[in-house]
Design a protein around this motif. Structure first.
Motif, short mmCIF file in Angstrom:
data_model
loop_
_atom_site.label_atom_id
_atom_site.label_comp_id
_atom_site.label_asym_id
_atom_site.label_seq_id
_atom_site.Cartn_x
_atom_site.Cartn_y
_atom_site.Cartn_z
N ALA A 14 0.83 -1.21 0.00
CA ALA A 14 0.00 0.00 0.00
C ALA A 14 0.87 1.26 0.00
N ILE A 15 1.94 1.23 0.76
CA ILE A 15 2.87 2.37 0.77
C ILE A 15 3.48 2.55 -0.61
N ALA A 16 3.93 1.46 -1.21
CA ALA A 16 4.57 1.53 -2.53
C ALA A 16 3.62 2.07 -3.60
N VAL A 17 2.37 1.65 -3.55
CA VAL A 17 1.39 2.08 -4.55
C VAL A 17 1.16 3.59 -4.47
N THR A 18 1.18 4.14 -3.28
CA THR A 18 0.90 5.57 -3.13
C THR A 18 2.09 6.48 -3.45
N VAL A 19 3.27 5.92 -3.63
CA VAL A 19 4.45 6.73 -3.93
C VAL A 19 4.25 7.57 -5.19
N PHE A 20 3.78 6.96 -6.26
CA PHE A 20 3.63 7.70 -7.51
C PHE A 20 2.51 8.73 -7.43
N TRP A 21 1.42 8.38 -6.77
CA TRP A 21 0.33 9.34 -6.55
C TRP A 21 0.89 10.56 -5.83
N ASN A 22 1.61 10.31 -4.74
CA ASN A 22 2.15 11.40 -3.93
C ASN A 22 3.12 12.28 -4.71
#
Length: 147
Positions: A110-118
């Protein structure tokens, strides 16, 4: 400059370093909170607290924002953060509840998936029109070009 070289020498790498620090803090807080409360509530608390740190580090070291209106940036940051939290929460929940994946792996995912969004929301919404912290040129005769 190739696209890959540009990415690796610029804000994205700085963002990944700041994000790495934040991910470690978020992951640790998640497991501390999870000992006392439901994993989804622990996720929200860990995510929210960690992103206070992340905002400060991103503002200073990644995007070099000197905007005197910190309240405006903070509001934009919170709006983008709500989207990131939704993505993070849904990924964690879906992997645990439907995928049967251990929450240690699910939380890291979940942390990895949000990296690009952020990265993209912070660069293009929160800190837009701000300079990225400049890299030093290797030669005085050939300064870095702005693209």
């Amino acid at each position: 400059m190739t696209i890959l070289k540009k990415i690796l020498s610029g804000a994205f790498v700085k963002f990944v370093i700041v994000g790495g620090i934040s991910a470690i803090v978020e992951y640790a807080l998640y497991f501390i909170f999870k000992t006392a409360i439901d994993y989804l509530i622990a996720n929200v608390l860990a995510f929210g607290l960690t992103n206070i740190l992340t905002f400060t580090l991103s503002r200073k070291y990644v995007f070099a924002s000197e905007n005197s209106n910190k309240a405006e940036e903070a509001k934009l940051y919170v709006v983008c953060l709500v989207g990131a939290l939704c993505v993070n929460q849904v990924v964690l929940w879906a992997l645990v509840e439907f995928g049967g994946i251990d929450d240690k792996i699910a939380k890291a995912t979940a942390i990895a998936v949000t990296v690009f969004w952020n990265y993209f929301t912070r660069k293009h919404i929160v800190f837009k029109n701000r300079e990225v912290v400049p890299e030093r040129s290797a030669s005085k005769n050939y300064p870095l070009k702005k693209f």
